[in-house]
Scaffold this motif. Structure first.
Motif, mmCIF file in Angstrom:
data_model
loop_
_atom_site.group_PDB
_atom_site.id
_atom_site.type_symbol
_atom_site.label_atom_id
_atom_site.label_comp_id
_atom_site.label_asym_id
_atom_site.label_seq_id
_atom_site.Cartn_x
_atom_site.Cartn_y
_atom_site.Cartn_z
ATOM 1 N N ASP A 1 -54.483 5.434 -9.779
ATOM 2 C CA ASP A 1 -54.163 5.263 -11.200
ATOM 3 C C ASP A 1 -54.107 6.629 -11.890
ATOM 4 O O ASP A 1 -55.133 7.283 -12.061
ATOM 5 N N GLY A 2 -52.901 7.026 -12.279
ATOM 6 C CA GLY A 2 -52.751 8.293 -13.005
ATOM 7 C C GLY A 2 -52.264 8.030 -14.417
ATOM 8 O O GLY A 2 -51.686 8.912 -15.046
ATOM 9 N N GLY A 3 -52.465 6.796 -14.903
ATOM 10 C CA GLY A 3 -51.974 6.459 -16.245
ATOM 11 C C GLY A 3 -50.463 6.333 -16.251
ATOM 12 O O GLY A 3 -49.831 6.153 -15.197
ATOM 13 N N SER A 4 -49.864 6.444 -17.427
ATOM 14 C CA SER A 4 -48.405 6.318 -17.540
ATOM 15 C C SER A 4 -47.732 7.639 -17.200
ATOM 16 O O SER A 4 -48.215 8.699 -17.596
ATOM 17 N N SER A 5 -46.601 7.558 -16.500
ATOM 18 C CA SER A 5 -45.873 8.778 -16.128
ATOM 19 C C SER A 5 -45.317 9.449 -17.381
ATOM 20 O O SER A 5 -44.761 8.784 -18.260
ATOM 21 N N GLU A 6 -45.469 10.779 -17.408
ATOM 22 C CA GLU A 6 -45.127 11.550 -18.604
ATOM 23 C C GLU A 6 -43.620 11.583 -18.903
ATOM 24 O O GLU A 6 -43.200 11.395 -20.036
ATOM 25 N N CYS A 7 -42.802 11.818 -17.871
ATOM 26 C CA CYS A 7 -41.343 11.925 -18.112
ATOM 27 C C CYS A 7 -40.714 10.544 -18.208
ATOM 28 O O CYS A 7 -39.827 10.320 -19.032
ATOM 29 N N GLY A 8 -41.086 9.639 -17.320
ATOM 30 C CA GLY A 8 -40.570 8.269 -17.370
ATOM 31 C C GLY A 8 -39.246 8.066 -16.659
ATOM 32 O O GLY A 8 -38.837 6.938 -16.416
ATOM 33 N N VAL A 9 -38.527 9.140 -16.351
ATOM 34 C CA VAL A 9 -37.314 9.038 -15.512
ATOM 35 C C VAL A 9 -37.478 9.999 -14.341
ATOM 36 O O VAL A 9 -38.270 10.944 -14.406
ATOM 37 N N GLU A 10 -36.710 9.766 -13.283
ATOM 38 C CA GLU A 10 -36.878 10.508 -12.044
ATOM 39 C C GLU A 10 -36.464 11.982 -12.188
ATOM 40 O O GLU A 10 -35.845 12.374 -13.178
ATOM 41 N N SER A 11 -36.761 12.733 -11.124
ATOM 42 C CA SER A 11 -36.417 14.159 -11.106
ATOM 43 C C SER A 11 -34.895 14.350 -11.123
ATOM 44 O O SER A 11 -34.137 13.491 -10.652
ATOM 45 N N THR A 12 -34.480 15.481 -11.651
ATOM 46 C CA THR A 12 -33.074 15.911 -11.541
ATOM 47 C C THR A 12 -32.880 16.442 -10.119
ATOM 48 O O THR A 12 -33.709 17.219 -9.633
ATOM 49 N N ILE A 13 -31.800 15.996 -9.459
ATOM 50 C CA ILE A 13 -31.565 16.478 -8.087
ATOM 51 C C ILE A 13 -30.373 17.428 -8.075
ATOM 52 O O ILE A 13 -29.277 17.081 -8.537
ATOM 53 N N LEU A 14 -30.600 18.626 -7.523
ATOM 54 C CA LEU A 14 -29.526 19.605 -7.343
ATOM 55 C C LEU A 14 -29.251 19.770 -5.854
ATOM 56 O O LEU A 14 -30.178 19.770 -5.041
ATOM 57 N N CYS A 15 -27.970 19.928 -5.530
ATOM 58 C CA CYS A 15 -27.571 20.148 -4.142
ATOM 59 C C CYS A 15 -26.589 21.319 -4.129
ATOM 60 O O CYS A 15 -25.712 21.397 -5.000
ATOM 61 N N TYR A 16 -26.749 22.227 -3.177
ATOM 62 C CA TYR A 16 -25.842 23.379 -3.095
ATOM 63 C C TYR A 16 -24.618 22.970 -2.292
ATOM 64 O O TYR A 16 -24.716 22.592 -1.126
ATOM 65 N N HIS A 17 -23.446 22.992 -2.939
ATOM 66 C CA HIS A 17 -22.243 22.435 -2.331
ATOM 67 C C HIS A 17 -21.062 23.302 -2.738
ATOM 68 O O HIS A 17 -20.875 23.584 -3.923
#
Ligand code: TXA
Ligand code: MG
Length: 308
Positions: free
Chosen positions: A159-175
């Motif tokens: 239990d870490g309480g409510s997640s601070e950001c609430g949406v997932e990480s931004t994903i970057l890919c080198y392409h």
């Protein structure tokens, strides 16, 4: 079942799956040392096996053992945004990551979460794979109750309480010689310009084989039918997912304030899940908000949630 950091470390070392808090959303974790536990994650979530998992570490140096070459700006990006809601997809030495975690690809996504309990557990256990903790297709879990709703009381959760950001990480890919955004997330595109010298672009799924396999699948969707509109039709009589500052002619379910996309993102999945708890069948979403920064992530999540 709520468990301590020590219990979570022990269970992960034994090859079990546990749910852990992160600053973005909760994750279903398994140790990289236990491919059978990684398979259990796919079963628990009902996740297609061709959708790879992100490897979570607690320091940049842990990433070096998986790779032989790093794309330009990798370290600058890591130093600027880790620990935090950024995932970088890079080429790996395939044999260093179990095949089922990487869906047979020769790249993996890495991230250092900014959540003390989870970083402590990674220090105890080593790198962990962690997809968002939700049944495939549903909104991600952002507090322990969400995990219990989706997976039952028997799944161990820290239990870490409510997640601070609430949406997932931004994903970057080198392409093709540039970093591209392959999933919008908690860090807006504009934030990368200072480091890269250009703003990475995000392309919605353009082919049958997108750079981000997750783009092939349905996401974030409640049972309720969601209609998106930037102009509320005058004859609409149902509930509206809308903003604190606005008055609507029918009942309002508040997404948050137009002055704070951060607070809208933070509560977004909890609100989508509550629609189902409250047995709401249909809702209209007020999409009349800015199309910059974190709002773009919020708009994308709402659009995906509305797909049926
Ligand atoms: O914030 C987050 O990133 C959360 C927390 C728990 O860390 N995790 C998360 O994982 O959102 P998941 O599995 O729900 O989403 C990961 C996305 C998927 O769409 C997957 O296709 C993509 O990342 N992905 C993973 N590895 C990849 C790779 N090697 N190449 C391209 N996309 C990848
Ligand atoms: Mg997910």
């Amino acid at each position: 079942m709520r468990i301590t950091i020590e219990e979570a470390s022990h269970l992960l070392n034994q090859g079990q799956v546990v749910a852990l808090p992160t600053e973005t959303v909760y994750g279903l974790a398994a140790s990289l040392k236990h491919p059978e536990a990684i398979s259990d994650i796919y079963k628990l979530k009902g996740r297609p096996s061709n959708n790879p998992l992100i490897v979570h570490v607690s320091s940049i140096s842990q990433i070096y053992e998986f790779t032989s070459s790093l794309p330009p700006h990798f370290e600058e990006l890591g130093q600027a945004f880790w620990p935090g809601p950024l995932t970088l997809v890079i080429p790996i030495k395939s044999e260093t990551i179990p095949q089922n975690a990487r869906a047979n690809l020769t790249t993996s996504g890495f991230r250092i979460p900014a959540q003390k309990q989870t970083c402590q557990i990674i220090d105890n256990v080593g790198p962990l794979v962690m997809p968002s903790a939700n049944l495939s297709g549903k909104p991600s879990g952002t507090n322990p109750n969400h995990i219990e709703t989706d997976f039952g009381l028997s799944l161990p959760v820290v239990d870490g309480g409510s997640s601070e950001c609430g949406v997932e990480s931004t994903i970057l890919c080198y392409h093709q010689n540039r970093w591209e955004i392959i999933r919008l997330g908690a860090i807006p595109a504009e934030a990368f310009t200072k480091i890269l010298g250009y703003q990475p672009v995000f392309k919605e799924k353009t082919s049958e084989k997108p750079l981000c396999p997750g783009q092939m699948y349905r996401h974030y969707a409640p049972q309720a039918k969601m209609h998106l509109s930037d102009q509320i039709p005058t004859n609409y009589s149902g509930p509206i997912l809308g903003f604190k500052e606005r008055n609507y002619l029918t009942s309002k379910i508040e997404l948050g304030s137009l002055a704070s996309p951060e607070s809208v993102a933070e509560n977004l999945y909890a609100i989508l899940r509550k629609l189902d708890d409250d047995k709401i069948q249909e809702v209209l979403v007020d999409m009349d908000f800015p199309q910059t920064g974190l709002w773009l992530t919020i708009a994308e999540r709402l659009r995906k949630a509305a797909l049926s």
